[in-house]
Design a protein around this motif. Structure first.
Motif, short mmCIF file in Angstrom:
data_model
loop_
_atom_site.label_atom_id
_atom_site.label_comp_id
_atom_site.label_asym_id
_atom_site.label_seq_id
_atom_site.Cartn_x
_atom_site.Cartn_y
_atom_site.Cartn_z
N GLU A 35 -54.52 -78.14 47.21
CA GLU A 35 -53.40 -77.82 46.31
C GLU A 35 -52.36 -78.94 46.34
O GLU A 35 -51.90 -79.41 45.30
CB GLU A 35 -52.78 -76.49 46.72
N LYS A 36 -52.00 -79.37 47.54
CA LYS A 36 -50.99 -80.42 47.71
C LYS A 36 -51.40 -81.71 47.01
O LYS A 36 -50.58 -82.39 46.39
CB LYS A 36 -50.79 -80.69 49.21
N HIS A 37 -52.68 -82.05 47.08
CA HIS A 37 -53.16 -83.30 46.51
C HIS A 37 -53.69 -83.14 45.08
O HIS A 37 -54.25 -84.07 44.52
CB HIS A 37 -54.22 -83.91 47.44
N LYS B 41 -58.34 -65.61 42.97
CA LYS B 41 -57.60 -66.88 42.83
C LYS B 41 -58.56 -68.01 42.47
O LYS B 41 -58.23 -68.88 41.66
CB LYS B 41 -56.85 -67.21 44.12
N SER B 42 -59.74 -68.01 43.09
CA SER B 42 -60.70 -69.08 42.80
C SER B 42 -61.11 -69.05 41.32
O SER B 42 -61.29 -70.11 40.72
CB SER B 42 -61.92 -69.00 43.71
N HIS C 129 -59.69 -77.06 45.08
CA HIS C 129 -58.88 -75.88 45.38
C HIS C 129 -59.69 -74.63 45.05
O HIS C 129 -59.75 -73.69 45.85
CB HIS C 129 -57.59 -75.95 44.56
N ALA C 130 -60.33 -74.64 43.89
CA ALA C 130 -61.16 -73.50 43.48
C ALA C 130 -62.32 -73.28 44.45
O ALA C 130 -62.59 -72.15 44.86
CB ALA C 130 -61.71 -73.75 42.07
N ILE C 131 -62.97 -74.35 44.83
CA ILE C 131 -64.12 -74.24 45.74
C ILE C 131 -63.67 -73.75 47.12
O ILE C 131 -64.32 -72.89 47.73
CB ILE C 131 -64.87 -75.58 45.83
#
Length: 124
Positions: free
Chosen positions: A57-59, A91-92, A65-67
């Protein structure tokens, strides 16, 4: 055993580039989480899944993020933490859709509906 060995080789290879946190931190954390899961270190795996999610998320790696959320959700399913699994998997779905992986999102939505909604159990 073969998959654990392959994962450890990939992890060793990726750690050579660990100085590039922007690119590799979340990937290394996710592989470490999977490794800890397979070795039975579930508390450490939980921590590492969360670190992988936060790093991706940060990057701004939406697909990773999904995975990471998906893998965390599947980990929670395997531990019978169905409420946590449902949250992570839902969320994914959002992030899979964001990067256009609509078929993956649909597969996860179907799984959540069938196994984690309305009192359903992953044991069915």
């Amino acid at each position: 055993l073969k998959w654990i060995s392959n994962g450890e080789i990939a992890l060793t290879f990726m750690k050579k580039w660990e100085s590039s946190k922007w690119n590799f931190e979340n990937k290394i954390k996710l592989l470490e989480a999977e490794r800890m899961r397979s070795l039975g270190f579930f508390d450490l795996a939980t921590k590492l899944y969360q670190e992988a999610i936060l790093s991706s998320e940060k990057h701004k790696f939406v697909h990773e993020h999904a995975i990471s959320l998906e893998m965390q959700g599947l980990f929670f399913v395997s531990r019978k933490f169905n409420d946590d699994a449902k949250i992570s998997l839902e969320k994914s779905v959002k992030f899979h859709k964001t990067w256009g992986a609509n078929a993956v999102a649909k597969r996860i939505e179907t799984y959540v509906t069938k196994h984690l909604t309305n009192g359903n159990s992953t044991e069915s």
